[in-house]
Design an enzyme around this catalytic site. Structure first.
Site, PDB file in Angstrom:
ATOM      1  N   ASN A  90       0.635  -1.387  -0.034  1.00  0.00           N
ATOM      2  CA  ASN A  90       0.043   0.011   0.103  1.00  0.00           C
ATOM      3  C   ASN A  90       0.898   1.376   0.086  1.00  0.00           C
ATOM      4  O   ASN A  90       0.727   1.935   1.018  1.00  0.00           O
ATOM      5  CB  ASN A  90      -0.970  -0.029   1.273  1.00  0.00           C
ATOM      6  N   HIS A 177      -5.951  -9.349   4.827  1.00  0.00           N
ATOM      7  CA  HIS A 177      -6.345  -8.262   5.764  1.00  0.00           C
ATOM      8  C   HIS A 177      -8.069  -8.742   6.262  1.00  0.00           C
ATOM      9  O   HIS A 177      -8.742  -8.041   5.362  1.00  0.00           O
ATOM     10  CB  HIS A 177      -6.116  -7.109   5.411  1.00  0.00           C
ATOM     11  N   ASP A 303       3.683  -5.717  11.571  1.00  0.00           N
ATOM     12  CA  ASP A 303       2.717  -4.542  11.013  1.00  0.00           C
ATOM     13  C   ASP A 303       3.182  -3.159  11.314  1.00  0.00           C
ATOM     14  O   ASP A 303       2.484  -2.489  11.841  1.00  0.00           O
ATOM     15  CB  ASP A 303       1.295  -4.871  11.542  1.00  0.00           C
ATOM     16  N   HIS A 307       3.793   6.595  10.887  1.00  0.00           N
ATOM     17  CA  HIS A 307       3.039   7.925  10.379  1.00  0.00           C
ATOM     18  C   HIS A 307       3.963   9.044  10.899  1.00  0.00           C
ATOM     19  O   HIS A 307       4.304   9.075  11.990  1.00  0.00           O
ATOM     20  CB  HIS A 307       1.446   7.931  10.876  1.00  0.00           C
TER      21      HIS A 307
END
Length: 428
Positions: A90, A177, A303, A307
C-alpha cells in the site's frame, strides 16, 4: 570479509558456545573456538538467534517518504534484530506492477541494512475490482511470492478465489487483511464495553472472523495457500485451529501489540493506541498468546506502520491507524511469551525467523545457527530491562505505544550475511 568470533553466546538460549563467522557463512559452532586475526565479540551469555524475519512491514516508499523510507525502515529493522522484511504493497503508487516491486527490491539491495522482499498487491490499486499483475510480479527480479491488499480486505469472494487459484500455479500465498468492510463502517476501536462507554464506533470481532472462515474454506476448495494477517480475536484463533485440523493450508500471524495491549488503553483517547485491527480485550490477548505458544498462530509479524507526527498527534477520530514496531518487537515477545514461560528462545526463533522465512520463501533466512549456513544472526542481551525511548529510534516515525514503558531485552548486534549492521546497539 575478516573472520568474526562470537565468544560465549547462548545459541537459541542453550549453553554458551562460540560461533565463528567466515565471510558470509557460519564456519563453526562449538566450545573453545579460535581464529587468528578474527574480530572477537564477547557475548557473555547473550542469546544468539537466527536473524529475525518480518512478514508484515510498511516501508511507505514510494510515495509517503515523510513517514518512512526503505533506508530508514531497514535501519529500524536492523536495530530490532531483523535481517529480512517483507514490504507491504500500500504505497503510492501501489505495488501492483513488476516495475514498482522491482523499485522497492532494488532500494533494499542498495541500502544493505536488511533484505527487502516486496509484497505485491492482490488487486489493481487495492480497489478489489481487478486482479493485479500477479504473474508478472512473481517473474520479475523481485520474485514476489506473497500478495496482499493489506489495509484493505479482499472482500469479494470471487476475487479472492481467483487470486488463490492464480498464485497456486507458482506456490504463492495470499495474505488477507480480514475485515468485512460493511461491518466496520465508521469503526474507531474494538466493539465492546469500552467502546459503548466511550461512545466510539465499534469494530466487531465477527468482522474479522467471518472473512477468515470464508477464506479458509476457499483455500480448501482451491487447494491453495492463505495467510491471515494480524489475527486479533479469540474467535479467529478457533477458526484457524479448526482449519488446520482439516489439513487446510492456512498460516496466521499475530502482532506484538496484540499480545500485550488491550482496548482499556483507549480510555485515554490517545491516538497512539489507534490501530487496525483494533486493540482487543484481555480475553483475546490470552487466547492469542496461547495460540502462538501451541502453534495455531505460526508467526509474530510487526505490522510496522509509521506515520508522521501530524497524522497521530490530533483528535482520535481524525488520527491515522497504526504503530511502529520493528525496534520493539523482540522485547514485547520476550515480555509476553518468554518471561511468562509460554515460549523458550528456540520457540521465539521459530515464530520470528524460521516460520516467517518459510512462509514467505525468504532464501537464506530462518536457517539454523550451524556450520555452512548463511551468517544472518541476532545477538540479544536478554538480561537488560529499560524504558523505551522513541527519540533513539532509527525509524523516521515515533508513533509507538511503548514510549517510557519498561521492556526487557536489547538487541546488541545484527549480522547480515556476515556483515555487521548493528554493533553494541549502534548502526554501522
Amino acid at each position: 570479509m575478516s573472520k568474526i568470533l562470537i565468544r560465549g553466546a547462548r545459541v537459541l538460549g542453550g549453553e554458551p558456545q562460540d560461533v565463528l563467522i567466515d565471510g558470509e557463512v557460519v564456519e563453526a559452532v562449538g566450545s573453545g573456538l579460535s581464529a587468528e586475526g578474527a574480530e572477537v565479540v564477547e557475548a557473555d551469555g547473550k542469546v544468539l538467534l537466527p536473524g529475525l524475519v518480518d512478514l508484515h512491514t510498511h516501508l511507505r516508499e514510494p510515495g509517503r517518504e515523510d513517514s518512512e523510507t526503505v533506508l530508514t525502515g531497514t535501519r529500524a529493522a536492523a536495530s530490532g534484530g531483523f535481517t529480512a522484511v517483507f514490504a507491504m504493497a500500500n504505497t503510492f503508487p501501489v505495488a501492483d506492477t513488476a516495475g514498482v516491486v522491482e523499485q522497492v527490491w532494488r532500494l533494499g539491495r542498495e541500502h544493505g541494512y536488511c533484505d527487502v522482499q516486496p509484497i505485491g498487491a492482490v488487486t489493481v490499486g487495492l480497489e478489489g475490482r481487478k486482479l493485479a499483475e500477479l504473474g508478472a510480479m512473481h517473474e520479475s527480479a523481485a520474485g514476489v511470492t506473497v500478495f496482499s491488499d493489506d489495509g484493505k480486505c479482499v472482500d469479494d469472494a470471487v476475487m479472492m478465489r481467483r487470486a488463490l487459484e492464480y498464485v497456486k500455479a507458482f506456490g504463492g500465498v495470499v495474505a488477507q487483511h480480514a475485515q468485512e468492510p460493511r461491518l466496520t463502517e465508521g469503526a474507531q476501536m474494538n466493539e465492546g464495553i469500552v467502546s459503548a462507554e466511550l461512545g466510539l464506533g465499534g469494530w466487531p470481532a465477527v468482522a474479522e472472523e467471518s472473512i477468515i472462515a470464508r477464506d479458509v474454506l476457499l483455500a480448501e476448495h482451491v487447494g491453495s495457500r492463505v495467510h491471515i494477517c494480524h489475527l486479533s480475536t479469540a474467535g479467529s484463533v478457533e477458526i484457524v485451529r479448526w482449519a488446520k485440523s482439516r489439513g487446510i493450508d492456512v498460516t496466521a500471524e499475530v502482532t506484538p501489540h496484540h499480545l500485550l495491549l488491550t482496548d482499556e488503553l483507549v480510555r485515554s483517547y490517545d491516538p497512539v493506541y489507534k490501530v487496525n485491527p483494533p486493540l482487543r480485550t484481555e480475553r483475546d490477548v490470552h487466547a492469542l498468546r496461547e495460540a502462538l505458544a501451541d502453534g495455531t498462530i505460526d508467526i509474530v509479524a510487526t505490522d510496522h506502520a509509521p506515520h508522521p507526527h501530524e497524522d497521530k498527534d490530533c483528535e482520535w477520530a481524525a488520527a491515522a491507524m497504526g504503530m511502529v514496531g520493528l525496534e520493539t518487537a523482540l522485547s514485547v515477545v520476550q515480555e509476553t511469551m518468554v518471561e511468562t514461560g509460554l515460549l523458550d528462545w528456540a520457540g521465539v526463533a521459530d515464530r520470528m525467523s524460521q516460520a516467517p522465512a518459510r512462509i514467505g520463501r525468504a532464501e537464506g533466512h530462518g536457517r539454523p545457527v550451524s556450520a555452512g549456513e548463511p551468517a544472518n544472526l541476532t545477538l540479544v542481551d536478554t538480561a537488560y530491562r529499560g524504558p523505551v525511548d522513541p527519540a533513539g529510534f532509527a525509524s523516521r516515525s515515533r508513533n509507538t505505544p511503548y514510549a517510557g514503558r519498561e521492556l526487557p531485552g536489547r538487541v546488541t548486534h545484527t549480522w547480515l550475511r556476515g556483515k555487521a549492521t548493528l554493533v553494541d546497539g549502534k548502526l554501522t
